[in-house]
Structures are given as structure tokens and as C-alpha cells.
Design an enzyme around this catalytic site. Structure first.
Site, PDB file in Angstrom:
ATOM      1  N   HIS A 191       0.840  -1.193   0.000  1.00  0.00           N
ATOM      2  CA  HIS A 191       0.000   0.000   0.000  1.00  0.00           C
ATOM      3  C   HIS A 191       0.876   1.243   0.000  1.00  0.00           C
ATOM      4  CE1 HIS A 191       0.965  -0.686   4.259  1.00  0.00           C
ATOM      5  NE2 HIS A 191       0.704   0.594   4.486  1.00  0.00           N
TER       6      HIS A 191
ATOM      7  N   ASP B 171       0.389   5.041   1.845  1.00  0.00           N
ATOM      8  CA  ASP B 171      -0.444   5.422   2.985  1.00  0.00           C
ATOM      9  C   ASP B 171      -1.657   6.270   2.588  1.00  0.00           C
ATOM     10  OD1 ASP B 171       0.993   4.033   4.923  1.00  0.00           O
ATOM     11  OD2 ASP B 171       2.491   5.634   5.035  1.00  0.00           O
TER      12      ASP B 171
ATOM     13  N   HIS C 253       4.620   0.359   0.031  1.00  0.00           N
ATOM     14  CA  HIS C 253       5.387  -0.403   1.024  1.00  0.00           C
ATOM     15  C   HIS C 253       4.526  -1.496   1.626  1.00  0.00           C
ATOM     16  CE1 HIS C 253       3.471   2.901   3.263  1.00  0.00           C
ATOM     17  NE2 HIS C 253       3.380   2.053   4.279  1.00  0.00           N
TER      18      HIS C 253
ATOM     19  N   ARG D  87       4.556   6.325  13.933  1.00  0.00           N
ATOM     20  CA  ARG D  87       4.570   6.904  12.580  1.00  0.00           C
ATOM     21  C   ARG D  87       3.871   8.244  12.554  1.00  0.00           C
ATOM     22  NH1 ARG D  87       1.135   4.210   7.924  1.00  0.00           N
ATOM     23  NH2 ARG D  87      -0.183   6.055   8.139  1.00  0.00           N
TER      24      ARG D  87
HETATM   25  C1  SIN Z   1       3.182   1.165   7.555  1.00  0.00           C
HETATM   26  O1  SIN Z   1       2.476   0.473   6.807  1.00  0.00           O
HETATM   27  O2  SIN Z   1       3.110   2.391   7.569  1.00  0.00           O
HETATM   28  C2  SIN Z   1       4.132   0.505   8.510  1.00  0.00           C
HETATM   29  C3  SIN Z   1       4.986  -0.481   7.847  1.00  0.00           C
HETATM   30  C4  SIN Z   1       5.607  -1.405   8.842  1.00  0.00           C
HETATM   31  O3  SIN Z   1       5.011  -1.688   9.908  1.00  0.00           O
HETATM   32  O4  SIN Z   1       6.673  -1.928   8.530  1.00  0.00           O
END
Ligand code: SIN
Length: 284
Positions: A106, A108, A260, A275
Site C-alpha cells: 500500500h 499510505d 510499502h 509513525r
Molecule cells: C506502515 O504500513 O506504515 C508501517 C509499515 C511497517 O510496519 O513496517
């Protein structure tokens, strides 16, 4: 403004680089921020090893790049600092535990009209192995498409929603359920399948496995097939950087030109991260 000579070391994929000798907890000069931003436009995944950040310092650094954006799921927000998303399998700070929650491709929050430009993830507790984050280079993936596919997708619109992904995650037991009333806010939104990066001017694929559900004007099956094909192409090894976390890495990525996904890990180890998410503009 004086130029700052940032120490940037390429990693094992062109998408990513390490920035050395910067302490993100400090109030950095504008010249340092400008140098970081310039490096970020060359390497959309920047790694800052060995950081120690309080939530306030994490927020202060993130705000140097723009306003911040909260997450739609409220029980994973930091109770005192709701602009921080807590990704923790131990439910740090009383948030809902997330076990392998982001383990799908995805970018974000593409299910909102104005999706974020970037995200800054601080991994303060990481497992000794696995629990990596993979990043796909959507600019290189777009550029490597054949002319026919580019012709097919240029100018088309993808339909994004959080609803289907959320229901799949609830079913898998990795996200807490929401009420119908809470889910009603996840209407479909439209974004171009190919977007032009507002700073670099380069075109990138802007679809993702997580939230892009259909292509406007295509039958459901046809749209699904095209999305699956584009996603499979973009996640070929040649386009993917794997970040193997060291404790206290900070990774900042550009959501406008990357996807990611987290990888799984042994849940007997703690994996806890904070985050922040930086507001963007309407993709075009
Ligand atoms: C995310 O999807 O923003 C986090 C990725 C992760 O937990 O590695």
C-alpha cells in the site's frame, strides 16, 4: 541560505539511502532540512540510523516538512499525541495491538481525497529478525512498462477505499472491528492511475494492493486483472528495497512514488513503532 553538506550513503537499491551524522531530536537548521528534502527527492526512502526521539521531537521534526495528518482508525493513535500512529504488537501506550497489520502493499491513506506526501516511521523496538519493511519504486516501475500498457493506463482513474481492506484485516484478526457508522466515512475516492510527482515532475504508478479496488470505466474483472498485473509488475524484485530494521532507525518515505508493506515476524518479539504522516496535495 547556506548549503549544508549532508552525508548520504546509497543503500543496496537506488530507492533508498542512509543519512549519517544527523540527530533528528535537535532543532535542525533550515539548511539541514533543505538538504534532507533534496536528498529525499533523489532517494524516496531515507534511513536515519541510531535515533532517540520523544513523541514531541518526532512531531517537531515531521512538521518541518508540512502539516500532519491523523489516521482514520482512532484506537491506534497515541493517546496524548493523536498525530502519531502507534504500530505495536504490544499495544504500547494503551493502543490496540497491531500484529502484522501492514503486511500488504500500500501507499499510505490513498483512500482519502488528499493522501499524504510522506510518512516518518521510528522503530524503537524491533524483532532480531524479520518484520522488515519492503518498498516498491513506483517511478521505475512506471518507466519500465511497455508503451502499450502506458497508453492503456495514462489518463485512467483508480477507485480507492479503506473499507474492503479494513474488513479483510478484521477477518484476519489483525485490526479491531469498527461499527457501520465508523466505516461509513470510507467512501470511494478517485485518483489517477499514473500521477506526476509535484516536485520531481516524474510520472509514477499510483495504485496499490491495499486500497485500489477498481478502475473507473472498466468492468470489475477487467479492472481487477489490470490492477493485479500492475501491482505484480511494480513489486518485482528489481523495483523493491527491503529495509531490515535496526533498533532506533527512522525511515522516511515518499508516498507519492512508493508503495510499502511490512513482512511477518515472530510475534513473541516486540515490534513497536511510531509513525507520523505528512499532508500532501490532490494527486494529478
Ligand atoms: C506502515 O504500513 O506504515 C508501517 C509499515 C511497517 O510496519 O513496517
Amino acid at each position: 541560505m547556506e548549503q549544508f553538506d549532508l552525508s548520504v550513503e546509497p543503500r543496496d537499491h537506488a530507492l533508498a539511502a542512509t543519512v549519517h551524522d544527523i540527530d533528528l531530536s535537535q532543532d535542525l537548521d533550515e539548511a539541514v532540512i533543505a538538504a534532507i528534502r533534496a536528498a529525499w527527492m533523489k532517494n524516496p526512502v531515507l534511513v536515519f540510523p541510531g535515533q532517540t526521539l520523544t513523541p514531541e521531537q518526532h512531531l517537531a521534526y515531521s512538521r518541518r516538512f508540512g502539516d500532519l495528518q491523523g489516521h482514520t482508525v482512532k484506537n491506534i493513535l497515541h493517546p496524548e499525541y493523536p498525530e502519531i500512529l502507534v504500530l505495536s504488537n504490544r499495544g504500547r501506550g494503551g493502543t490496540a495491538p497491531i500484529n502484522n497489520g501492514g503486511a500488504y502493499w500500500h501507499s499510505d491513506i490513498t483512500y482519502e481525497e488528499i493522501p499524504p506526501m510522506g510518512s516518518i516511521l521510528y522503530g524503537f523496538e524491533v524483532p532480531p529478525e524479520d518484520g522488515d519493511t519492503l518498498y516498491a519504486d513506483m517511478t521505475a516501475a512506471y518507466e519500465a512498462l511497455d508503451g502499450e500498457t502506458k497508453g492503456q493506463i495514462d489518463g485512467t482513474i483508480g477507485i480507492h477505499t479503506y473499507r474492503n481492506r479494513h474488513l479483510a484485516m478484521v477477518e484476519a484478526g489483525v485490526r479491531p472491528a469498527q461499527t457501520e457508522e465508523q466505516m461509513a466515512k470510507w467512501a470511494d475516492v478517485e485518483h489517477p492511475v499514473v500521477r506526476t510527482h509535484p516536485e520531481t515532475g516524474r510520472k509514477a504508478l499510483y495504485i496499490n494492493e491495499g486500497f485500489t479496488n477498481a478502475i473507473k470505466g472498466l468492468a470489475e474483472d477487467e479492472g481487477r486483472q489490470l490492477l493485479d498485473r500492475l501491482c505484480a509488475h511494480a513489486t518485482e524484485d528489481r523495483f523493491v528495497y527491503r529495509h531490515q530494521w535496526q533498533p532506533c532507525d527512522v525511515v522516511m518515505w515518499d508516498n507519492r512514488c512508493t508503495m510499502h508493506r511490512a513482512t511477518t515476524y515472530d510475534l513473541s518479539y516486540e515490534r513497536s513503532m511510531h509513525r507520523t504522516t505528512i499532508r500532501g496535495i490532490k494527486p494529478a
